[in-house]
Scaffold this active site. Structure first.
Site, PDB file in Angstrom:
ATOM      1  N   LYS A 106       0.824  -1.224   0.000  1.00 28.57           N
ATOM      2  CA  LYS A 106       0.000   0.000   0.000  1.00 28.57           C
ATOM      3  C   LYS A 106       0.853   1.266   0.000  1.00 28.57           C
ATOM      4  O   LYS A 106       0.528   2.247  -0.662  1.00 28.57           O
ATOM      5  CB  LYS A 106      -0.927  -0.003   1.218  1.00 28.57           C
ATOM      6  CG  LYS A 106      -0.166  -0.011   2.538  1.00 28.57           C
ATOM      7  CD  LYS A 106      -0.889  -0.633   3.681  1.00 28.57           C
ATOM      8  CE  LYS A 106       0.140  -0.966   4.763  1.00 28.57           C
ATOM      9  NZ  LYS A 106      -0.358  -1.766   5.836  1.00 28.57           N
ATOM     10  N   VAL A 133      -5.431  -3.094   0.432  1.00 27.80           N
ATOM     11  CA  VAL A 133      -6.441  -2.417   1.262  1.00 27.80           C
ATOM     12  C   VAL A 133      -7.336  -3.474   1.879  1.00 27.80           C
ATOM     13  O   VAL A 133      -7.938  -4.288   1.173  1.00 27.80           O
ATOM     14  CB  VAL A 133      -7.315  -1.453   0.431  1.00 27.80           C
ATOM     15  CG1 VAL A 133      -8.376  -0.795   1.305  1.00 27.80           C
ATOM     16  CG2 VAL A 133      -6.456  -0.404  -0.255  1.00 27.80           C
ATOM     17  N   GLY A 188       0.391  -8.217  17.954  1.00 26.59           N
ATOM     18  CA  GLY A 188       1.071  -8.068  16.656  1.00 26.59           C
ATOM     19  C   GLY A 188       0.248  -7.307  15.635  1.00 26.59           C
ATOM     20  O   GLY A 188       0.512  -7.394  14.436  1.00 26.59           O
ATOM     21  N   GLU A 191       1.894  -1.857  13.190  1.00 28.30           N
ATOM     22  CA  GLU A 191       3.038  -1.875  12.281  1.00 28.30           C
ATOM     23  C   GLU A 191       4.318  -1.780  13.106  1.00 28.30           C
ATOM     24  O   GLU A 191       4.278  -1.344  14.265  1.00 28.30           O
ATOM     25  CB  GLU A 191       2.980  -0.661  11.344  1.00 28.30           C
ATOM     26  CG  GLU A 191       1.745  -0.601  10.465  1.00 28.30           C
ATOM     27  CD  GLU A 191       1.830  -1.440   9.202  1.00 28.30           C
ATOM     28  OE1 GLU A 191       2.942  -1.672   8.707  1.00 28.30           O
ATOM     29  OE2 GLU A 191       0.769  -1.891   8.730  1.00 28.30           O
ATOM     30  N   ASP A 202      -1.274   4.850   7.724  1.00 29.05           N
ATOM     31  CA  ASP A 202      -1.659   3.607   7.053  1.00 29.05           C
ATOM     32  C   ASP A 202      -3.055   3.759   6.422  1.00 29.05           C
ATOM     33  O   ASP A 202      -3.263   3.413   5.257  1.00 29.05           O
ATOM     34  CB  ASP A 202      -1.643   2.475   8.098  1.00 29.05           C
ATOM     35  CG  ASP A 202      -2.164   1.160   7.567  1.00 29.05           C
ATOM     36  OD1 ASP A 202      -1.404   0.452   6.886  1.00 29.05           O
ATOM     37  OD2 ASP A 202      -3.338   0.845   7.815  1.00 29.05           O
ATOM     38  N   LYS A 206      -4.326   3.814   2.382  1.00 28.49           N
ATOM     39  CA  LYS A 206      -5.402   2.953   1.872  1.00 28.49           C
ATOM     40  C   LYS A 206      -6.529   3.772   1.252  1.00 28.49           C
ATOM     41  O   LYS A 206      -7.091   3.383   0.225  1.00 28.49           O
ATOM     42  CB  LYS A 206      -5.907   2.045   2.996  1.00 28.49           C
ATOM     43  CG  LYS A 206      -4.850   1.013   3.406  1.00 28.49           C
ATOM     44  CD  LYS A 206      -5.228   0.303   4.681  1.00 28.49           C
ATOM     45  CE  LYS A 206      -4.183  -0.732   5.091  1.00 28.49           C
ATOM     46  NZ  LYS A 206      -4.342  -1.202   6.466  1.00 28.49           N
ATOM     47  N   GLY A 308      -3.161 -10.071   8.588  1.00 23.05           N
ATOM     48  CA  GLY A 308      -2.922 -11.486   8.904  1.00 23.05           C
ATOM     49  C   GLY A 308      -2.282 -12.183   7.716  1.00 23.05           C
ATOM     50  O   GLY A 308      -2.637 -11.900   6.560  1.00 23.05           O
TER      51      GLY A 308
END
Ligand code: HSE
Length: 436
Positions: A106, A133, A188, A191, A202, A206, A308
Site C-alpha cells: 500500500k 487495502v 502483533g 506496524e 496507514d 489505503k 494477517g
C-alpha cells in the site's frame, strides 16, 4: 488435470504473508491450475537471508537472494517485500520484462502508483493489488469491476485494524488508550512503526487507493487530510456512548461539488462519531469494513479481516489466479481508469457535521452568546444538551450537534468558541459520519 501451459511465478519476500502464499501455491497447485487454466509453477522465492526462521517451512531449493535473476523469465511476479525500494525497482523490472505483478504494498502504491500504472499500461501488463487495502476483504475488484457501471458517491471505511482494536477496547471494555495499545502491540496488530497506525498514515495510504478506484482519478497521498487517534480520550468515548455514538477511525472518500460548482474528491482520515445503529459501528476488534454508497446499488458493506498472513495470502492468490487467466486468454492487462481526473479538494470544502463538547459559564445569556457564534458563521445547530452535573465550579457542559455545514465554517465556529469569554474550555470536537 493440469493444463499443458505452465506459468512461471516468482515470489519476492517470505515474511508472514509471503510464506503463506508460497505454501498455498505449492499445496494447492493442481486445483489452482484447474481454476487458472495453466499450471502455476513457483520458480523461486527471493529473500534477504535464506537461513532466516520462517512461519512456514519452505523448500530450501526455491530460496534465493538474487531477486533480479528470478524476475527475468517470470510470467507473474508477486511482490511482498514491502517498503519503497527495492520493491519499486523490482516491480518496474518485472513489468518491463513482460510479467504481470501482484502486490500488497500500500505504501508503494500510494506514493508511486501513477508511475507503476503508467509503466504497466505502456507494455500492456497488469498490476493487481487487492491485498493492499483491507487484506482479505474483496474490495478493490468490486470497486473497479463490479461497480464499474454505477456511480459511487461515497466510501466510509475502517481500514486500520490496530486502531479499530484500540478504540473498540476503550469503548466496550473501558480500557485506557495505553492499556488497549499494549494489547494491540502484544497481539502483533501494530506496524513495526506504530505511528503509521495511530497517526493515520496507514489509513491515508489505503484511502488514497480506494478513492482513486472509486472516482477514476489519481490521488496524491500526501494531500490526504489525516488525523490519528492519539488525542481520543476516555472522556470523549464516554460522551459518545451517552449520545448514542461510537468513535471509529474512519477513512472517507467522497465525490463533492463545492458551492462554487467545482467537482472534486475529498479523501480524509480522522476519528469520527458513528451512530450506534450504523453497520460500521458493529465492526469490532481488529476487523475492517468498507461501506460504499453508489447511486444505483445503494449502500453496500464489505467486512472481514484486514490483516494477517494467511488472510492476506487469500487476496494475493486471487490476484495470481486472475493474472494467470489473463495470460491464458491473451490481450493487454485490465487496469483501473483515471479518465475522470478529478482534483483532490481541501478539507475546507468538505460538508460534515460536528459535535462540540464545551465547558461554559453557567449564567443567564451564555446559551444565546454561544448560539450567536454559530449564527455568525452560518452554521445551524441541530441539538443542544446541557449537562446538569454541578461540579461546583460555576460551569456547565454543553454538547452541541450541528447540521451539515462546510468544514471551513465549522472550524471557524470552533476557533470563535475557543476565544469567547463564556468558554472555559473546549472538551472535544468530533465530526459525525454516517448519520442522516
Ligand atoms: N497495521 C495495519 C492495520 C495492518 O492495523 O490494519 C494491515 O495493513
Amino acid at each position: 488435470m493440469i493444463d499443458s501451459r505452465t506459468l512461471r511465478v516468482a515470489l519476492l519476500g517470505a515474511g508472514s504473508v509471503g510464506s503463506q502464499v508460497a505454501k498455498m501455491l505449492l499445496e494447492n497447485r493442481r486445483e489452482l491450475a484447474a481454476r487458472a487454466g495453466a499450471d502455476l509453477e513457483l520458480v523461486g522465492i527471493a529473500v534477504r537471508d535464506v537461513d532466516a526462521k520462517r512461519d512456514v517451512e519452505l523448500p530450501r531449493e526455491l530460496l534465493t537472494t538474487d531477486a533480479e535473476s528470478l524476475i527475468r523469465g517470470a510470467d507473474i511476479v508477486i511482490e511482498l517485500m514491502g517498503g519503497i525500494e527495492p520493491a519499486r525497482t523490482y516491480i518496474l523490472d518485472a513489468v518491463n520484462s513482460g510479467a504481470d505483478v501482484v502486490t500488497g504494498n500500500k505504501a508503494l502504491l500510494a506514493a508511486h502508483g501513477a508511475e507503476l500504472f503508467a509503466a504497466t499500461e505502456q507494455v500492456g501488463a497488469e498490476i493487481s493489488y487487492e491485498a493492499s487495502v483491507a487484506a482479505a476483504i474483496p474490495i478493490l475488484r468490486p470497486l473497479r469491476d463490479s461497480l464499474a457501471g454505477d456511480n459511487i458517491t461515497r466510501v466510509l471505511a475502517i481500514v486500520n485494524g490496530s486502531t479499530n482494536f484500540i478504540l473498540d477496547r476503550m469503548d466496550r471494555f473501558g480500557e485506557t488508550m495505553e492499556e488497549a495499545s499494549k494489547l494491540a502491540f502484544e497481539a502483533g496488530y501494530l506496524e513495526a512503526d506504530p505511528t503509521l497506525d495511530v497517526e493515520g498514515y496507514d489509513a491515508a495510504q489505503k484511502v488514497t487507493i480506494l478513492a482513486g478506484l472509486a472516482f477514476h482519478s489519481q490521488i496524491d497521498a500526501d494531500r490526504v487530510h489525516r488525523e490519528g487517534i492519539t488525542s481520543v480520550t476516555a472522556e470523549q468515548i464516554e460522551a459518545a456512548q451517552s449520545a448514542g455514538y461510537v468513535i471509529k477511525l474512519l477513512a472517507v472518500a467522497e465525490r463533492l461539488t463545492t458551492p462554487e460548482g467545482e467537482l472534486g474528491i475529498s479523501a480524509r482520515v480522522y476519528p469520527a462519531l458513528v451512530p450506534r445503529e450504523h453497520p460500521l459501528a458493529t465492526v469490532y476488534a481488529e476487523n475492517n469494513a468498507v461501506f460504499v454508497d453508489a447511486e444505483a446499488a445503494g449502500p453496500l458493506m464489505f467486512y472481514g479481516a484486514g490483516a494477517g498472513g494467511v488472510q492476506t495470502a487469500s487476496a494475493i492468490l486471487g490476484d495470481v489466479v486472475s493474472a494467470a487467466r489473463r495470460h491464458v486468454a491473451g490481450g493487454p492487462g485490465l487496469n483501473g481508469s483515471n479518465h475522470a481526473g478529478l482534483p483532490l479538494l481541501p478539507i475546507d470544502d468538505v460538508v460534515t457535521k460536528y459535535q462540540i463538547n464545551l465547558r461554559v459559564e453557567d449564567r443567564p445569556g451564555v446559551l444565546s452568546e454561544v448560539a450567536g457564534i454559530f449564527a455568525d458563521f452560518g452554521v445551524s445547530v441541530q441539538t443542544v444538551e446541557q449537562s446538569i452535573a454541578d461540579e461546583g465550579d460555576g460551569l456547565a457542559t454543553l454538547i452541541i450537534g450541528t447540521h451539515r455545514a462546510r468544514e471551513k465554517a465549522l472550524s471557524a465556529v470552533v476557533d470563535a468558541l475557543g476565544e469567547a469569554n463564556v468558554t472555559d474550555r473546549i472538551v472535544s470536537v468530533l465530526r459525525v459520519e454516517g448519520a442522516q
